[in-house]
Design an enzyme around this catalytic site. Structure first.
Site, PDB file in Angstrom:
ATOM      1  N   HIS A  41      50.507 150.113  38.275  1.00 14.15           N
ATOM      2  CA  HIS A  41      50.276 149.136  37.196  1.00 14.15           C
ATOM      3  C   HIS A  41      49.140 148.192  37.580  1.00 14.15           C
ATOM      4  CE1 HIS A  41      52.785 146.967  40.081  1.00 14.15           C
ATOM      5  NE2 HIS A  41      52.344 145.838  39.547  1.00 14.15           N
TER       6      HIS A  41
ATOM      7  N   ASP B 123      48.530 144.037  37.155  1.00 11.46           N
ATOM      8  CA  ASP B 123      49.335 142.863  36.807  1.00 11.46           C
ATOM      9  C   ASP B 123      48.874 142.235  35.488  1.00 11.46           C
ATOM     10  OD1 ASP B 123      50.731 143.116  39.207  1.00 11.46           O
ATOM     11  OD2 ASP B 123      49.356 141.792  40.274  1.00 11.46           O
TER      12      ASP B 123
ATOM     13  N   HIS C  15      47.986 149.046  41.383  1.00 14.40           N
ATOM     14  CA  HIS C  15      48.717 149.092  42.657  1.00 14.40           C
ATOM     15  C   HIS C  15      50.143 149.558  42.412  1.00 14.40           C
ATOM     16  CE1 HIS C  15      49.121 145.003  41.068  1.00 14.40           C
ATOM     17  NE2 HIS C  15      50.314 144.965  41.653  1.00 14.40           N
TER      18      HIS C  15
ATOM     19  N   ARG D 150      53.402 136.175  46.164  1.00 12.76           N
ATOM     20  CA  ARG D 150      52.250 136.530  45.337  1.00 12.76           C
ATOM     21  C   ARG D 150      51.796 135.337  44.502  1.00 12.76           C
ATOM     22  NH1 ARG D 150      52.521 141.142  40.743  1.00 12.76           N
ATOM     23  NH2 ARG D 150      52.366 139.419  39.279  1.00 12.76           N
TER      24      ARG D 150
HETATM   25  C1  SIN Z   1      53.293 143.855  42.948  1.00  5.62           C
HETATM   26  O1  SIN Z   1      52.634 142.825  42.920  1.00  5.62           O
HETATM   27  O2  SIN Z   1      53.353 144.624  42.008  1.00  5.62           O
HETATM   28  C2  SIN Z   1      54.050 144.221  44.199  1.00  5.62           C
HETATM   29  C3  SIN Z   1      53.180 144.640  45.314  1.00  5.62           C
HETATM   30  C4  SIN Z   1      53.968 144.821  46.574  1.00  5.62           C
HETATM   31  O3  SIN Z   1      55.115 144.425  46.649  1.00  5.62           O
HETATM   32  O4  SIN Z   1      53.418 145.369  47.529  1.00  5.62           O
END
Ligand code: SIN
Length: 280
Positions: free
Chosen positions: A94, A96, A249, A264
């Site tokens: 996906h 973000d 990612h 994050r």
């Molecule tokens: C995400 O931001 O989608 C998760 C990325 C991760 O946990 O490595």
């Protein structure tokens, strides 16, 4: 500061302590992020306050509507899987916030607690993937727009609401959707970039669902099977910064029985223009 391309997607940056980054360092980071789409840093000492201070210098912060937040720092989203949970956040490809009218510019992810093995994050390069398509196909894609949604994930009937993550997640009534060009002009690099993703793109505007599925599945296979991806194995002190307008990612979910906690911070973006439009 030294930059080494990772191959597939992104680059590793050495010789810069993010907690001390200022002025010229930040300008250089912005340029490198626009060029590579993903920057990986190792051995960083970045407290949550440092993380916030660094992010605020890079741009405006946008808080995810659904994820839990760190109790002391409400602008830091927790990407957390407890040892008794089976579902992880972001376990499929996906970009973000592509369901927002102004999708996030990017995210800064800091490893806080890692499993003994596993929990890697994979990244895909959507600018190079676009470049590799034929001219005729690019021309056809250039006229299209796609619908991006999160109802199927975070809405009242969303997939996550039926999992063991449900209690962590908020924002049920905030689910929404947006329409973006299938090929965007990257706001900083000026490159044409494929802007659809498996997590959020639900339909090509004006096409039926089966027609949309056929095109999207072709594009997704092209991105993931043609050498445009990189895997990041996390270690204590690792930080990744990615540009959501030109990468996808996916976080591996292969460490059941262990806790993984990532912090994050997501940076606000802007409305995206089609690659076929004016570049100015
Ligand atoms: C995400 O931001 O989608 C998760 C990325 C991760 O946990 O490595």
């Amino acid at each position: 500061m030294e930059i080494q391309p990772l191959g597939g997607c992104g680059a590793i940056v050495e010789g810069l302590a993010l907690a001390d980054a200022r002025g010229d360092d930040l300008d250089a980071l912005r340029r490198e992020l626009a060029m590579h789409g993903l920057l990986v840093f190792r051995d960083q000492a970045l407290s949550p306050d440092d993380h916030l201070g660094f992010a605020r210098q890079l741009g405006e912060i946008v808080v995810n509507k659904f994820f839990p937040v760190d109790g002391l720092h409400p602008e830091i989203a927790e990407v957390r899987k407890e040892k008794e949970q089976k579902t992880n956040i972001g376990g499929g490809w996906h970009a973000d916030h592509s369901y927002d009218a102004e999708p996030a510019l990017g995210s800064i992810l800091v490893a806080r607690e890692l499993p003994s093995s596993g929990g890697d994050t994979h990244f895909a390069n959507l600018a190079d993937a676009y470049d590799a398509l034929s001219d005729g196909f690019k021309q056809m894609l250039g006229s299209l727009r796609a619908v991006h949604s999160n109802h199927h994930l975070y809405g009242p009937q969303g997939i996550y609401r039926k999992t063991d993550l449900a209690d962590q997640l908020g924002g049920e009534s905030e689910a929404g959707e947006a329409v973006h060009p299938v090929v965007i002009r990257h706001p900083e690099s000026g490159r044409a970039v494929l802007y659809v993703n498996p997590g959020h793109t639900i339909q090509i505007e004006g096409w039926s669902i089966p027609e949309s599925r056929a095109l999207l599945d072709f594009l997704y296979a092209h991105v993931t099977e043609s050498g445009f991806t990189t895997s990041l194995e996390w270690a204590p002190g690792s930080v990744a910064i990615w540009d959501n307008r030109q990468t996808w990612h996916l976080a591996d979910n292969d460490y059941h029985g262990e806790r993984r906690l990532m912090h994050r911070i997501t940076l606000a973006g802007e409305a995206l223009s089609p690659a076929s439009g004016p570049t100015g």
